[in-house]
Design an enzyme around this catalytic site. Structure first.
Site, PDB file in Angstrom:
ATOM      1  N   GLU A 161      -2.832   0.593  -4.751  1.00 29.69           N
ATOM      2  CA  GLU A 161      -3.414   0.410  -3.411  1.00 29.69           C
ATOM      3  C   GLU A 161      -2.312   0.771  -2.428  1.00 29.69           C
ATOM      4  O   GLU A 161      -1.448  -0.062  -2.128  1.00 29.69           O
ATOM      5  CB  GLU A 161      -3.872  -1.047  -3.215  1.00 29.69           C
TER       6      GLU A 161
ATOM      7  N   CYS B 268      -2.953  -1.707   6.443  1.00 30.59           N
ATOM      8  CA  CYS B 268      -3.019  -0.443   5.689  1.00 30.59           C
ATOM      9  C   CYS B 268      -4.156   0.443   6.192  1.00 30.59           C
ATOM     10  O   CYS B 268      -4.041   1.665   6.171  1.00 30.59           O
ATOM     11  CB  CYS B 268      -3.164  -0.712   4.203  1.00 30.59           C
TER      12      CYS B 268
HETATM   13  P1  NAD Z   1       6.745  -1.586   0.153  1.00 29.60           P
HETATM   14  O1  NAD Z   1       6.200  -0.556  -0.750  1.00 29.60           O
HETATM   15  O2  NAD Z   1       7.929  -1.227   0.959  1.00 29.60           O
HETATM   16  O3  NAD Z   1       7.166  -2.894  -0.636  1.00 29.60           O
HETATM   17  C1  NAD Z   1       6.274  -3.662  -1.417  1.00 29.60           C
HETATM   18  C2  NAD Z   1       7.020  -4.449  -2.451  1.00 29.60           C
HETATM   19  O4  NAD Z   1       7.523  -3.541  -3.405  1.00 29.60           O
HETATM   20  C3  NAD Z   1       8.223  -5.248  -1.956  1.00 29.60           C
HETATM   21  O5  NAD Z   1       7.857  -6.605  -1.921  1.00 29.60           O
HETATM   22  C4  NAD Z   1       9.316  -4.986  -2.993  1.00 29.60           C
HETATM   23  O6  NAD Z   1       9.733  -6.159  -3.653  1.00 29.60           O
HETATM   24  C5  NAD Z   1       8.672  -4.060  -3.998  1.00 29.60           C
HETATM   25  N1  NAD Z   1       9.559  -2.972  -4.399  1.00 29.60           N
HETATM   26  C6  NAD Z   1      10.478  -2.327  -3.667  1.00 29.60           C
HETATM   27  N2  NAD Z   1      11.080  -1.372  -4.408  1.00 29.60           N
HETATM   28  C7  NAD Z   1      10.523  -1.417  -5.630  1.00 29.60           C
HETATM   29  C8  NAD Z   1      10.690  -0.661  -6.829  1.00 29.60           C
HETATM   30  N3  NAD Z   1      11.568   0.335  -6.926  1.00 29.60           N
HETATM   31  N4  NAD Z   1       9.917  -0.972  -7.883  1.00 29.60           N
HETATM   32  C9  NAD Z   1       9.012  -1.967  -7.796  1.00 29.60           C
HETATM   33  N5  NAD Z   1       8.808  -2.708  -6.693  1.00 29.60           N
HETATM   34  C10 NAD Z   1       9.552  -2.433  -5.621  1.00 29.60           C
HETATM   35  O7  NAD Z   1       5.503  -1.996   1.070  1.00 29.60           O
HETATM   36  P2  NAD Z   1       5.384  -3.111   2.162  1.00 29.60           P
HETATM   37  O8  NAD Z   1       6.337  -2.859   3.274  1.00 29.60           O
HETATM   38  O9  NAD Z   1       5.373  -4.457   1.547  1.00 29.60           O
HETATM   39  O10 NAD Z   1       3.880  -2.864   2.697  1.00 29.60           O
HETATM   40  C11 NAD Z   1       3.576  -1.838   3.551  1.00 29.60           C
HETATM   41  C12 NAD Z   1       2.902  -0.701   2.811  1.00 29.60           C
HETATM   42  O11 NAD Z   1       1.877  -1.213   2.005  1.00 29.60           O
HETATM   43  C13 NAD Z   1       2.236   0.294   3.741  1.00 29.60           C
HETATM   44  O12 NAD Z   1       2.454   1.588   3.243  1.00 29.60           O
HETATM   45  C14 NAD Z   1       0.770  -0.052   3.654  1.00 29.60           C
HETATM   46  O13 NAD Z   1      -0.115   0.987   3.953  1.00 29.60           O
HETATM   47  C15 NAD Z   1       0.675  -0.479   2.229  1.00 29.60           C
HETATM   48  N6  NAD Z   1      -0.468  -1.360   2.057  1.00 29.60           N
HETATM   49  C16 NAD Z   1      -1.530  -0.897   1.367  1.00 29.60           C
HETATM   50  C17 NAD Z   1      -2.656  -1.711   1.221  1.00 29.60           C
HETATM   51  C18 NAD Z   1      -3.866  -1.233   0.482  1.00 29.60           C
HETATM   52  O14 NAD Z   1      -4.689  -2.072   0.150  1.00 29.60           O
HETATM   53  N7  NAD Z   1      -4.023   0.034   0.191  1.00 29.60           N
HETATM   54  C19 NAD Z   1      -2.665  -2.982   1.780  1.00 29.60           C
HETATM   55  C20 NAD Z   1      -1.546  -3.412   2.475  1.00 29.60           C
HETATM   56  C21 NAD Z   1      -0.445  -2.611   2.599  1.00 29.60           C
END
Ligand code: NAD
Length: 484
Positions: A229, A263
């Site tokens: 997602e 998102c």
């Molecule tokens: P992010 O991808 O920066 O981080 C999410 C999580 O990923 C963090 O909590 C972190 O612990 C983890 N992470 C970081 N590096 C990693 C790695 N190498 N391997 C595994 N995990 C790792 O996203 P964010 O800032 O939490 O959220 C914002 C993003 O999420 C935006 O792009 C938004 O569009 C997306 N989003 C999508 C949906 C959807 O339903 N499609 C919903 C909400 C947010």
């Protein structure tokens, strides 16, 4: 600095790989005995998700507000907790019909002499869930509803960006669920990285496209099937046949609810050239009416973290340096240079060009680039040239244009004269396509997504079919093969 993988100092201690592995083995144990949990046990778990939220919603809203610095509790109630309760209640109504095996017809002669073909919806086993910070309840307990409906156990890594909420959720889950149903893992980025190397039966990741690629690569090592997602740049097309005031109000809500940290928020807009000035003026009115002040107004949400605040300001600065006109919608003319809660006022970027960072990466904040157009077909071509978005929005009354957006572009969702409410329709699958995601939750598609849809054939007992078509190969078998 692009969106995705921003690391922060957090107040959550990391969880070791070994601890996670032990907890995962424990969650897998029930599947040594059976892959067929009763429908009643699945419903009971969904009811407990609802109970957990309903009995603790005030504390949950308070924790989210504390994590953000400034976010109205009513916003969390509407978008995070109430929506998840409604989602759970919907699934409770539907689950009996979803779990039934589907009958399929056999194509072979005489229906394979009475053989029965079925698709059984079995749980995968243990589903790993990594959730983000922007709606920390809806995006963790929300997908968990279909994960449980499909009969799985789950292990969830919550976001370190909202430590108060993540700690509270861990305590609550321990109270409402046993360790052989659901486990919460807390910790920082290293914990998330280790989490993705675990041997889950399915992994759901909600977050940025950039980190999503790393998660997919880690899951591939164990051949773990994934649901992604992700984010992306969701365009909005404003028709020259639209009620502009209504459209602008809705679009600017998308940039100001949660300060655009959603998102499915509209990312940038296409506006007919002749309507740009009116769009700007209407956007100014909208912000003035909704947020007469911003800096200390609890109705206007903070940017979650200083890193994201710096990233967004850098997007504005880069656009300015490359020739865009920046229009800050700041009704009380407040000074945003010194502030506790890192807020950014809604900001329009006029004349954006593709070399500007604001047009290259997902914004995820209250900044709205406005591109003007005079030819609708060029808008469609522009959208199709970009990575596939989570949503494409259209505001207008022209049915031909509407059908063009629906049929001739590809995105997770196509939404007409609305934004965001596609998530509230629990019966519509919620997901992206390609770079904005794969797989979905919500609705029957969500149930199927977290199920292994297993082919089951119950053979007939009359004859050995292979004796008709197997060796020795003679004229008789040749005739039989041709007949088949
Ligand atoms: P992010 O991808 O920066 O981080 C999410 C999580 O990923 C963090 O909590 C972190 O612990 C983890 N992470 C970081 N590096 C990693 C790695 N190498 N391997 C595994 N995990 C790792 O996203 P964010 O800032 O939490 O959220 C914002 C993003 O999420 C935006 O792009 C938004 O569009 C997306 N989003 C999508 C949906 C959807 O339903 N499609 C919903 C909400 C947010």
């Amino acid at each position: 600095m692009g969106l995705g993988g921003i690391s922060i100092k957090n107040s959550l201690a990391d969880t070791s790989f070994e601890t996670m592995q032990d907890k995962l083995l424990n969650l897998k144990k029930p599947f040594l005995k059976s892959f067929n949990p009763t429908v009643e046990s699945r419903k009971d778990r969904i009811r407990r998700i609802i109970k957990l939220i309903e009995e603790n919603s005030e504390n949950i809203h308070k924790a989210i507000s504390k994590d953000f610095g400034s976010r109205h509790e009513q916003l969390s109630q509407l978008t995070d907790t109430l929506s998840t309760v409604a989602h759970g209640k919907h699934v409770l109504k539907k689950i009996n019909s979803w779990v039934k095996p589907d009958k399929r017809k056999a194509r072979f002669p005489l229906n394979l002499l009475g053989s029965k073909a079925l698709v059984h919806h079995q749980p995968y086993g243990v589903v790993g869930i990594i959730s983000p910070w922007n709606f920390p309840v809806a995006l963790s307990l929300g997908p968990l509803i279909e994960v449980f409906a499909a009969g799985n156990n789950a292990m969830m890594k919550l976001s370190e960006f909202v430590p108060e909420t993540s700690k509270l959720m861990a305590d609550l889950v321990n109270k409402y669920f046993s360790e052989d149903e659901l486990v919460i893992i807390n910790g920082g980025t290293q914990t998330s990285v280790d989490f993705t190397t675990l041997d889950f039966d399915h992994l759901l990741y909600t977050g940025s496209t950039a980190v999503g690629k790393k998660v997919c690569a880690a899951a591939a090592n164990n051949l773990v099937p994934v649901t992604m997602e992700l984010g992306g740049k969701s365009p909005v097309v404003v028709s020259n046949q639209s009620n502009l005031k209504k459209s602008v109000n809705q679009i600017m809500t998308g940039k100001t609810v949660n300060a655009g940290q959603i998102c499915v928020a509209p990312d940038y807009a296409f506006v007919p050239t002749e309507s740009q000035d009116e769009f700007v003026s209407l956007a100014r009115d909208f912000v003035k009416n909704s947020f007469p002040t911003i800096k200390n107004n609890p109705d206007y949400t903070s940017i979650i973290h200083l890193n994201h605040y710096d990233r967004l300001n850098a997007l504005i600065e880069d656009a300015k340096n490359k020739g865009a006109t920046v229009v800050e919608l700041n009704p009380a003319n407040e000074d945003f240079s010194q502030q506790e809660h890192h807020k950014i006022p809604p900001t329009l970027i006029l004349n954006p060009t593709d070399d500007m960072d604001v047009m290259k990466e997902e914004i995820f904040g209250p900044i709205m680039p406005i591109k003007t157009y005079s030819n609708f077909n060029e808008v469609v071509e522009y959208i199709n040239f970009q990575p596939k978005a989570l949503a494409v929005y259209y505001f207008g009354d022209n049915n031909k244009e509407m059908n063009t957006v629906i049929n001739d572009t590809s995105s997770g969702q196509a939404v007409m004269n609305e934004w965001g409410f596609q998530y509230a329709f629990e019966d519509l699958p919620f997901g992206g396509v390609g770079p904005s995601g794969s797989g979905a939750y919500h609705g029957k598609e969500g149930f199927l997504n977290f199920s292994h849809n297993k082919a089951v054939l119950k053979g007939q007992k009359l004859i050995n079919l292979w004796s008709l078509i197997g060796a020795p190969f003679t004229e008789k078998t040749d005739k039989m093969a041709k007949k088949f």
